[in-house]
Write an enzyme that holds these catalytic residues in place. Structure first.
Site, PDB file in Angstrom:
ATOM      1  N   GLU A   1      -0.933   1.026  -4.168  1.00  0.00           N
ATOM      2  CA  GLU A   1      -1.002   0.596  -5.563  1.00  0.00           C
ATOM      3  C   GLU A   1      -2.066   1.347  -6.344  1.00  0.00           C
ATOM      4  OE1 GLU A   1      -2.206  -1.664  -9.121  1.00  0.00           O
ATOM      5  OE2 GLU A   1      -3.446  -1.162  -7.389  1.00  0.00           O
TER       6      GLU A   1
ATOM      7  N   ASP B   1      -4.571  -1.465  -0.139  1.00  0.00           N
ATOM      8  CA  ASP B   1      -5.395  -0.269  -0.309  1.00  0.00           C
ATOM      9  C   ASP B   1      -6.489  -0.505  -1.342  1.00  0.00           C
ATOM     10  OD1 ASP B   1      -3.276  -0.353  -2.272  1.00  0.00           O
ATOM     11  OD2 ASP B   1      -3.750   1.712  -2.816  1.00  0.00           O
TER      12      ASP B   1
END
Length: 385
Positions: free
Chosen positions: A154, A93
């Site tokens: 994350e 991400d």
């Protein structure tokens, strides 16, 4: 006890670490935009990553996303899974919103390759995959199994992947984190712990002009809270407290009934964490008739350079010297998934690409860092015992 292989520098065909070949692979990952909050985009890249591994000696486990986040992918070598091995941590991400690639398209200018998430951390995730592919092409297998965990969240604190990371970390002997290198290629052997808190303040509304004496201002109390929080900063100790978001009130002629703040805490050690988490959760109102409620916790524990991490760093430093570059370590205030594993497993962070501009409109990696960083990961896979 940690054991490392000696200084045998044999490795895969030298051309197999060609930087342009690696960069072409990174470009494919970068051109799939993956904001954390758009799980279908993260899953699209996760599927591509899984496809890259299908012809290799691995098993694939895809963990379905929850709470609005994308899937996680665990790739496990078919060898060495009967004992503690190597865990590689990467996230797919990015912080950049959908459409940001129009502002920051993939391009190469000199030694810099640009694109959303290219430095933090698609470049690092890709070179770890590339090094593993080259390892599988070598005639012999190293003794330790390798598990590469690709996560989807994350950038928002790993709320749906933390348990998975901690579970895999406890089973591993070593953890390698492909977050980007720092300050010209430095590796990370320590990170501050991160706390996140929400402050809710409830006052009493009143007409600010005709009945101000009836009101109890939540915003005024928020000002007291902000001063208290800002007063906790202790740069000598490495403790920072930041009030990053504030809201309050409804209209200028109404004594504000409610106010709200979001707070970020960074601490170098676990004792500091215990002290300052307690202080923040213990905030109280200084105004009669106004209540202060604080929720939150330590989101990531401090990543301190323990003996296991220090030994792992010294081994990586030796390998880097054999490859022709100096590996210097550093401590950083930013958190990563390495914070979750470092308290109990030897962890090395910042093993990704060198570059600059994480989370910015000029994010870039240095093409010259691709080959040496990929080779270092390859040698770590080969030599850790």
């Amino acid at each position: 006890m940690m054991r490392f292989e000696g200084t045998d520098t044999s490795m895969a065909n030298s051309n197999s670490f060609d930087s342009q070949t690696i960069l072409a692979g990174i470009r494919r990952w970068v051109e799939i935009e993956t904001p954390t909050e758009v799980p279908e985009q993260v899953n699209k890249l996760t599927s591509m990553v899984a496809d890259h591994y299908r012809d290799l000696p691995v098993t694939l486990e895809r963990v379905a996303g929850v709470d609005g986040c994308g899937d996680h992918l665990a790739v496990r070598s078919t060898w060495g899974q009967d004992r503690p091995g190597i865990l590689v941590l990467s996230h797919l991400d990015t912080v950049h919103p959908m459409g940001f690639i129009a502002r920051l398209p993939f391009k190469v200018e000199g030694d810099s390759a640009f694109g959303p998430g290219i430095y933090d951390m698609k470049g690092g995730a890709y070179i770890a995959y590339h090094a593993f592919r080259e390892l599988c092409a070598a005639p012999t297998r190293p003794p330790l199994g390798i598990t590469h965990l690709f996560t989807s969240d994350e950038e928002i604190g790993s709320p749906t992947s933390r348990a998975l990371i901690e579970n895999e970390g406890r089973k591993a002997k070593y953890v390698l984190v492909t977050e980007p290198a720092r300050d010209g290629g430095k590796i990370v052997t320590g990170r501050k712990g991160v706390g996140r808190f929400q402050v809710f303040i409830k006052g009493v509304p009143a007409h600010a002009g005709s009945r101000p004496e009836d009101g109890r201002s939540a915003v005024r109390e928020l000002a007291n809270v902000i001063q208290t929080l800002e007063g906790m900063n202790d740069l000598k100790r490495g403790v920072t407290v930041n009030v990053g978001v504030v809201r309050g009130g409804t209209r200028p002629n109404v004594t504000p009934e409610e106010a709200y703040a979001e707070v970020d805490l960074r601490v170098p050690g676990i004792e500091d964490a215990d002290e300052f988490v307690g202080k923040i959760l213990g905030l109280t109102s200084k105004t009669d008739g106004v209540t202060v409620t604080v929720t939150g916790e330590l989101n990531r524990p401090p990543y301190e350079k323990g003996n296991a991490g220090a030994s792992l760093y010294e081994h990586a430093k030796t390998l880097a010297a054999e490859l022709g570059f100096e590996l210097i370590d550093t401590h950083t205030g930013g958190g990563s998934d390495g914070n979750f594993t470092a308290p109990h497993t030897g962890t090395l962070d910042g093993l990704g690409v060198d570059g600059k501009g994480a989370h910015t409109h000029y994010e870039q990696l240095y093409v010259s860092s691709l080959e040496p960083r990929a080779r270092l990961l390859y040698r770590l896979y080969q030599t850790l015992r």
